[in-house]
Design an enzyme around this catalytic site. Structure first.
Site, PDB file in Angstrom:
ATOM      1  N   LYS A  23       0.733  -1.414  -0.043  1.00 41.52           N
ATOM      2  CA  LYS A  23       0.142  -0.678  -0.536  1.00 41.52           C
ATOM      3  C   LYS A  23       0.899   1.310  -0.021  1.00 41.52           C
ATOM      4  CE  LYS A  23      -3.086   1.046   4.227  1.00 41.52           C
ATOM      5  NZ  LYS A  23      -2.564   2.010   4.614  1.00 41.52           N
ATOM      6  N   SER A  24       1.870   1.118   1.056  1.00 37.63           N
ATOM      7  CA  SER A  24       2.626   2.055   0.839  1.00 37.63           C
ATOM      8  C   SER A  24       3.416   2.748  -0.252  1.00 37.63           C
ATOM      9  CB  SER A  24       3.940   2.293   1.902  1.00 37.63           C
ATOM     10  OG  SER A  24       3.144   2.033   3.336  1.00 37.63           O
ATOM     11  N   GLY A  56      -5.424   7.772   5.467  1.00 36.18           N
ATOM     12  CA  GLY A  56      -4.389   8.846   5.743  1.00 36.18           C
ATOM     13  C   GLY A  56      -3.631   8.912   5.461  1.00 36.18           C
ATOM     14  N   ASP A  92       1.318  -0.660  11.821  1.00 41.01           N
ATOM     15  CA  ASP A  92       0.642  -1.536  11.529  1.00 41.01           C
ATOM     16  C   ASP A  92       0.486  -2.861  11.873  1.00 41.01           C
ATOM     17  OD1 ASP A  92      -0.489   1.189  10.174  1.00 41.01           O
ATOM     18  OD2 ASP A  92       0.859   0.262   8.337  1.00 41.01           O
ATOM     19  N   ARG A 150      -6.594   1.419  18.068  1.00 42.47           N
ATOM     20  CA  ARG A 150      -6.599  -0.334  17.905  1.00 42.47           C
ATOM     21  C   ARG A 150      -5.805  -0.468  19.745  1.00 42.47           C
ATOM     22  NH1 ARG A 150      -3.013   0.202  11.633  1.00 42.47           N
ATOM     23  NH2 ARG A 150      -5.715   0.124  11.157  1.00 42.47           N
ATOM     24  N   ARG A 157      -7.703  -3.603   9.564  1.00 41.83           N
ATOM     25  CA  ARG A 157      -6.397  -4.625  10.150  1.00 41.83           C
ATOM     26  C   ARG A 157      -7.144  -4.795  11.558  1.00 41.83           C
ATOM     27  NH1 ARG A 157      -3.157  -3.835   6.853  1.00 41.83           N
ATOM     28  NH2 ARG A 157      -2.088  -1.102   6.075  1.00 41.83           N
TER      29      ARG A 157
HETATM   30  C1  S3P Z   1       2.269   4.421   6.412  1.00 42.86           C
HETATM   31  C2  S3P Z   1       2.596   4.966   7.598  1.00 42.86           C
HETATM   32  C3  S3P Z   1       2.270   4.953   8.757  1.00 42.86           C
HETATM   33  C4  S3P Z   1       1.452   3.730   8.806  1.00 42.86           C
HETATM   34  C5  S3P Z   1       0.639   3.893   7.689  1.00 42.86           C
HETATM   35  C6  S3P Z   1       1.416   4.401   6.302  1.00 42.86           C
HETATM   36  C7  S3P Z   1       3.143   5.524   4.970  1.00 42.86           C
HETATM   37  O1  S3P Z   1       2.009   5.602   9.519  1.00 42.86           O
HETATM   38  O2  S3P Z   1       0.632   3.590   9.721  1.00 42.86           O
HETATM   39  O3  S3P Z   1      -0.194   2.518   7.443  1.00 42.86           O
HETATM   40  O4  S3P Z   1       2.167   4.574   4.019  1.00 42.86           O
HETATM   41  O5  S3P Z   1       3.966   6.281   4.804  1.00 42.86           O
HETATM   42  P1  S3P Z   1       3.067   7.144  10.450  1.00 42.86           P
HETATM   43  O6  S3P Z   1       3.644   8.193   9.620  1.00 42.86           O
HETATM   44  O7  S3P Z   1       1.819   7.600  10.544  1.00 42.86           O
HETATM   45  O8  S3P Z   1       3.019   5.732  11.514  1.00 42.86           O
END
Ligand code: S3P
Length: 449
Positions: A27-28, A99, A329, A360, A408
């Site tokens: 995903k990232s 987010g 995560d 969570r 999740r």
């Molecule tokens: C992510 C960073 C993480 C993670 C999110 C994806 C990213 O969040 O929890 O699911 O793709 O940069 P944080 O950077 O707020 O910890």
């Protein structure tokens, strides 16, 4: 995003999980691949892109800002507009549950001469945005967010970008790859050097991919051991061909499912094992999990392997707080593994989990208690006494697990259902669509071989 009606499902014991499968794209990395492709000049091609709702929200937003994004025969093509070339969207950008889309795209808009409004679902609209608003405002963006009763800045919010923005040196006050990436994206269209000091290492996909696209970016370690990331704007990005590896955060559910279910023996192929993401596998190995990595290789600058997992008797451990960023995560599914381990598992340093798609720590503690697990909730972690591999009571009928729009949480309790007497009823499986739409099918496929 259109809101769907909740879909309750009961997950029941299934017998051993066996076979070889692969999980959808990371995903990232998928978000970053789309965003950087949209900022390159010309045509980039992406294969293995995650087609979950979160990533599709990013694709839609980029289209709304002028990039052409299309899919043909499993390959996504993005015609980038060049750094500085984004256009003003003519309606609010709907980020759904994501987010990552919100925070990264806020960074992008911050240094373009455009204005964009961000909206999202009930979960996203509760999440704190101050952490990105602060540095982006220092760079010159004008950001107006809804203020909550407890003075948090939340969606809906509007970002009026400044072009040229002011380069900033900023020490991250929270360990957050999203904040780091928002600043790097803002820095791309900002003259001079944007510098981010990262006291705690977080996932580094943005840095790796920016290098791949030809940005001038350096990463050093300072005298105090902090990472210092320096990006020179105004950057010119070259279009790329990107292969997105499988998501370790999705593989995590199948890995734990196989570890806890007697007789299981599975291989999850083509999974990203970047050390900034692979903390869960290390913790599970320390708990006694039989997990091995085959055919280690590098794809597009990212380490990848096939993961072989066999059912194992797990033991409770004290999980060191400093491993948290590399598995941020994965705690919901680790808690399920802990609930079936022998003895006590203690976790700490997890206050960030309270501001994810749901709180969570509290959602997991509530759900585990419903399944009959002995769990203590502290401000920054959970302590769980495991069943030593014995089936958990389960929770069916009216006693449904509350998903709270959190993918999740839904998938973790679905996995727990495999090791209960009566199964686990969860109130809504649709959130899995955000990151792992194939989840139910893959579990069923492994159970039927
Ligand atoms: C992510 C960073 C993480 C993670 C999110 C994806 C990213 O969040 O929890 O699911 O793709 O940069 P944080 O950077 O707020 O910890």
């Amino acid at each position: 995003m259109t809101s769907k009606s909740p879909q309750p499902v009961t997950f029941k014991p299934s017998g051993p999980l066996t076979g070889k499968i692969s999980v959808p794209g990371d995903k990232s990395i998928s978000h970053r691949a789309l965003i950087l492709s949209a900022l390159a000049i010309g045509k980039s091609r992406i294969s293995g892109l995650l087609e979950g709702e979160d990533v599709l929200a990013t694709a839609d937003a980029l289209r709304a800002m002028g990039a052409k994004v299309e899919k043909k025969d499993d390959v996504w093509t993005v015609y980038g507009v060049g750094v500085g070339g984004l256009m003003q969207p003519d309606k609010a950008l709907d980020m759904g549950n994501s987010g990552t889309s919100t925070r990264l795209l806020m960074g992008l808009v911050a240094s373009h001469g455009i204005t964009a409004t961000f909206i999202g679902d009930a979960s996203l609209s509760k999440r704190p945005m101050g952490r990105v608003i602060d540095p982006l405002s220092e760079m010159g963006a004008d950001i107006h967010a809804r203020e909550t009763a407890d003075h948090k800045a939340c969606l809906p919010l509007t970002v009026r970008g400044l072009c040229p923005a002011v380069p900033l040196e900023y020490r991250l006050p929270v360990a957050s790859a999203q904040v780091k990436s928002a600043m790097l994206l803002a820095g791309l269209n900002t003259p001079g050097i944007t510098r981010i000091i990262e006291p705690v290492l977080t996932r580094d996909h943005s840095e790796t991919m920016l290098k791949g696209f030809g940005a001038q970016i350096s990463v050093e370690t300072d005298a105090e051991g902090c990472r210092v990331i320096s990006l020179t704007g105004e950057a010119e990005l070259q279009p790329q061909k990107i292969k997105v590896p499988g998501d370790p955060s999705s593989a995590a559910f199948l890995v734990v499912a196989a570890l806890i279910t007697p007789g299981s023996d599975i291989v999850v192929e083509n999974v990203g094992i970047n050390p900034t993401r692979a903390g869960l596998f290390e913790v599970l190995q320390t708990m006694g999990g039989d997990i091995s990595f085959r055919k280690k290789r590098t794809v597009g600058g990212e380490p990848v392997a096939d993961i072989h997992v066999k059912h194992s008797a797990l033991s409770g451990i004290v999980v060191p707080g400093d491993i948290a960023p590399s598995m941020i995560d994965e705690f919901p599914i680790l808690f399920i593994a802990a609930a079936l381990a022998d003895g006590k598992t203690t976790t700490s340093g997890l206050s960030e989990l309270r501001v994810k798609e749901s709180d969570r720590l509290s959602q997991m503690a509530k759900g585990l208690r419903l399944l009959g697990v002995d769990v203590t909730e502290r401000e920054d972690g959970l302590t769980i006494i495991g069943s030593s591999g014995k089936l958990l009571v389960g929770s069916t009928g009216k006693k449904m697990i509350e998903t709270a729009l959190d993918h999740r949480i839904a998938m973790s309790f679905a996995v727990a259902g495999l090791m209960t007497k009566s199964g686990v009823a969860i109130d809504d499986i649709t959130p899995a669509q955000t990151s792992f739409p194939e989840f139910e099918n893959l579990i069923a496929a492994l159970a039927s071989r």
